[in-house]
Write an enzyme that holds these catalytic residues in place. Structure first.
Site, PDB file in Angstrom:
ATOM      1  CB  THR A 192      -0.913   0.022   1.242  1.00 22.21           C
ATOM      2  OG1 THR A 192      -1.669  -1.187   1.256  1.00 22.21           O
ATOM      3  CG2 THR A 192      -1.863   1.209   1.196  1.00 22.21           C
ATOM      4  CE  LYS A 214      -4.668  -1.520   2.177  1.00 25.31           C
ATOM      5  NZ  LYS A 214      -4.370  -2.797   2.670  1.00 25.31           N
ATOM      6  CE  LYS A 216       2.057   1.920   4.817  1.00 27.27           C
ATOM      7  NZ  LYS A 216       1.643   1.004   3.769  1.00 27.27           N
TER       8      LYS A 216
HETATM    9  P1  NA7 Z   1       5.792  -5.833   7.490  1.00 25.42           P
HETATM   10  O1  NA7 Z   1       5.544  -7.129   8.161  1.00 25.42           O
HETATM   11  O2  NA7 Z   1       6.218  -4.666   8.305  1.00 25.42           O
HETATM   12  O3  NA7 Z   1       6.878  -6.080   6.331  1.00 25.42           O
HETATM   13  C1  NA7 Z   1       7.445  -4.993   5.629  1.00 25.42           C
HETATM   14  C2  NA7 Z   1       8.359  -5.503   4.538  1.00 25.42           C
HETATM   15  O4  NA7 Z   1       8.949  -4.351   3.877  1.00 25.42           O
HETATM   16  C3  NA7 Z   1       9.535  -6.334   5.077  1.00 25.42           C
HETATM   17  O5  NA7 Z   1       9.854  -7.317   4.131  1.00 25.42           O
HETATM   18  C4  NA7 Z   1      10.634  -5.285   5.174  1.00 25.42           C
HETATM   19  O6  NA7 Z   1      11.937  -5.826   5.135  1.00 25.42           O
HETATM   20  C5  NA7 Z   1      10.366  -4.473   3.920  1.00 25.42           C
HETATM   21  N1  NA7 Z   1      11.008  -3.161   3.980  1.00 25.42           N
HETATM   22  C6  NA7 Z   1      10.781  -2.164   4.866  1.00 25.42           C
HETATM   23  N2  NA7 Z   1      11.563  -1.090   4.577  1.00 25.42           N
HETATM   24  C7  NA7 Z   1      12.318  -1.439   3.510  1.00 25.42           C
HETATM   25  C8  NA7 Z   1      13.297  -0.762   2.737  1.00 25.42           C
HETATM   26  N3  NA7 Z   1      13.664   0.494   3.011  1.00 25.42           N
HETATM   27  N4  NA7 Z   1      13.850  -1.413   1.689  1.00 25.42           N
HETATM   28  C9  NA7 Z   1      13.472  -2.681   1.405  1.00 25.42           C
HETATM   29  N5  NA7 Z   1      12.545  -3.382   2.084  1.00 25.42           N
HETATM   30  C10 NA7 Z   1      11.959  -2.755   3.128  1.00 25.42           C
HETATM   31  O7  NA7 Z   1       4.505  -5.342   6.673  1.00 25.42           O
HETATM   32  P2  NA7 Z   1       3.284  -6.205   6.099  1.00 25.42           P
HETATM   33  O8  NA7 Z   1       3.808  -7.431   5.460  1.00 25.42           O
HETATM   34  O9  NA7 Z   1       2.217  -6.311   7.145  1.00 25.42           O
HETATM   35  O10 NA7 Z   1       2.728  -5.195   4.993  1.00 25.42           O
HETATM   36  C11 NA7 Z   1       3.397  -5.012   3.763  1.00 25.42           C
HETATM   37  C12 NA7 Z   1       2.614  -4.041   2.886  1.00 25.42           C
HETATM   38  O11 NA7 Z   1       1.269  -4.528   2.652  1.00 25.42           O
HETATM   39  C13 NA7 Z   1       2.420  -2.661   3.495  1.00 25.42           C
HETATM   40  O12 NA7 Z   1       2.444  -1.692   2.474  1.00 25.42           O
HETATM   41  C14 NA7 Z   1       1.059  -2.755   4.165  1.00 25.42           C
HETATM   42  O13 NA7 Z   1       0.489  -1.475   4.366  1.00 25.42           O
HETATM   43  C15 NA7 Z   1       0.304  -3.662   3.237  1.00 25.42           C
HETATM   44  P3  NA7 Z   1      12.677  -6.340   6.489  1.00 25.42           P
HETATM   45  O14 NA7 Z   1      12.232  -7.755   6.683  1.00 25.42           O
HETATM   46  O15 NA7 Z   1      12.223  -5.408   7.599  1.00 25.42           O
HETATM   47  O16 NA7 Z   1      14.117  -6.191   6.185  1.00 25.42           O
END
Ligand code: NA7
Length: 301
Positions: A98, A173, A241
């Protein structure tokens, strides 16, 4: 071209479960995650682990992302070793995160120049829906792109609503998520008030669920609130967010959204109280602390 090999980037609460379902449904899957250990955890399923997003985009037919927010998606898609650097014509890019409508459109233009079509496909259904493969997908993109994406969608979700062109899925959404926050807030406040006034909060739930505004969501969250089960299905930080994105979006269209504005500040309060990583169900606990009363306190079980 049929999609056989899927790249999945972002293996958080939602993405890890979606990638699992894709592997279980017979897709060849290559994954990448910023924290590599989360990707390695999927290796026993026969999933390949890549070192960079660019490495994923070299091989696959479809690029799927499910990362936290706008900066994360920007980095994964457009960063120095991002997907765009190695993407090839004919691939399909499906973003399940999202994020903002402008970012989704920016990706459409950048990947479009390379012959890669983009679909924005944010989801609803939280952790349980991702686990069971029963997510509801709000998709924006061309008819042809959606038809190609269908097998991927079927592996992770049970309903796809084609909302319109690229960006329309995100638009729906953002509006829909605010409804979840509003329902949960009014419901939790009702429970707290009933309980503090000395009435069994289960009677409140019983009446709500017998009424015209009943919802399965109230069964789920009512049980969790009464049992003090705050295990994370959807994080406070992520809802904050999403509400912030909605307010930005509403300002662009000059649509007043006072309910969402108040909810965003309610979530800001929970974050200030150190509850950013907690489930959205925990937002009411800040109010409980202020009132010196816990929902269900003093009520016989
Ligand atoms: P989570 O469980 O907080 O997972 C977030 C994911 O995003 C996780 O894989 C993170 O990697 C990744 N992430 C966060 N910041 C970065 C950056 N800067 N670069 C690359 N990857 C990143 O969220 P959900 O699975 O509940 O939700 C995901 C989306 O779906 C979100 O937009 C919701 O609003 C709906 P990590 O494992 O922390 O290294």
């Amino acid at each position: 071209m049929r999609i056989r090999h899927v790249g999945f980037l972002g293996l958080g609460l939602m993405g890890s479960r979606m990638a699992r379902n894709l592997a279980a449904k017979g897709f060849e899957v290559t994954v990448w995650n910023r924290t590599r250990a989360r990707a390695e955890a999927l290796a026993p399923l026969g999933v390949r682990v890549a070192s960079t997003p660019a490495e994923v985009a070299r091989d696959v037919d479809a690029l799927c992302t499910c990362v936290a927010d706008v900066p994360a998606l920007r980095e994964v898609a457009l960063g120095a070793s991002g997907l765009l650097s190695t993407a090839r014509a004919g691939q399909l890019f499906i973003d399940f995160s999202t994020v903002s409508v402008p970012l989704v459109r920016e990706l459409g233009a950048a990947f479009g120049e390379k012959g890669v079509e983009v679909i924005d496909a944010p989801v609803t259904g939280s952790k349980n829906g991702a686990e069971k493969g029963t997510l509801v997908i709000m998709a924006g993109g061309s008819d042809a792109a959606l038809a190609r994406a269908e097998p991927v969608f079927k592996a992770v979700g049970e309903k796809v609503v084609h909302c319109g062109p690229l960006g329309a899925g995100t638009q729906v959404k953002l509006a829909g998520n605010s409804l979840i926050a509003a329902m949960l807030q009014a419901f939790s406040e009702g429970l707290l008030l009933t309980s503090k006034a000395g009435v069994d909060p289960r009677r409140f739930i019983e009446v709500v669920q017998a009424s015209g505004f009943r919802s399965p969501y109230f069964d789920f969250k009512g049980k969790a609130l009464l049992e003090r089960d705050f295990s994370t299905h959807f994080e406070v930080d992520l809802m904050h967010k999403d509400l912030s994105l909605l307010l930005e979006n509403a300002a662009t269209h000059r649509v007043p959204t006072p309910t969402a504005a108040s909810l965003r500040e309610t979530y800001a309060l929970a974050r200030a109280a150190g509850k950013g990583q907690a489930d959205i169900g925990a937002v009411i606990t800040t109010f409980e602390e202020l009132c010196g009363h816990r929902i269900g306190q003093g009520t016989k079980g």
